[in-house]
Design a protein around this motif. Structure first.
Motif: not given
Length: 97
Positions: A35, A37, A44
């Motif tokens: 992940h 961001r 994202r």
């Protein structure tokens, strides 16, 4: 495949939907391995390990331009690669489902 998570949709459900919409296949999400961001914009990225139910892709020409089979090095060096792909690949290679 990639795309936005729809309102009320989980990242896991988005993976399944995007694979179906763009590649015409059903997948079983195994684990989210990555992940990212971005600090500079509201974006994202999520990376998943999935198991396809079939290798009989039916790409949607309205969704994608090409279907490519690339190894990790070829993907990392591809002209159209998304930002932070190298980080995703490192996490994918280290995934232990």
């Amino acid at each position: 495949p990639g795309g936005a998570i729809e309102i009320g949709e989980s990242p896991r459900d988005a993976v399944v939907r995007e694979a179906k919409e763009e590649l015409g296949i059903d997948v079983e999400p195994v684990v989210q391995v990555w992940h990212h961001r971005f600090d500079s914009r509201p974006l994202r990225l999520f990376g998943w390990l999935v198991v396809p139910h079939s290798w009989d892709f039916v790409p949607d020409v309205e969704e994608i331009d090409a279907l490519l089979w690339l190894n990790a090095m070829e993907l990392a060096d591809h002209a159209d690669v998304l930002p932070r792909t190298a980080d995703f690949l490192a996490c994918l290679e280290g995934a232990n489902p």
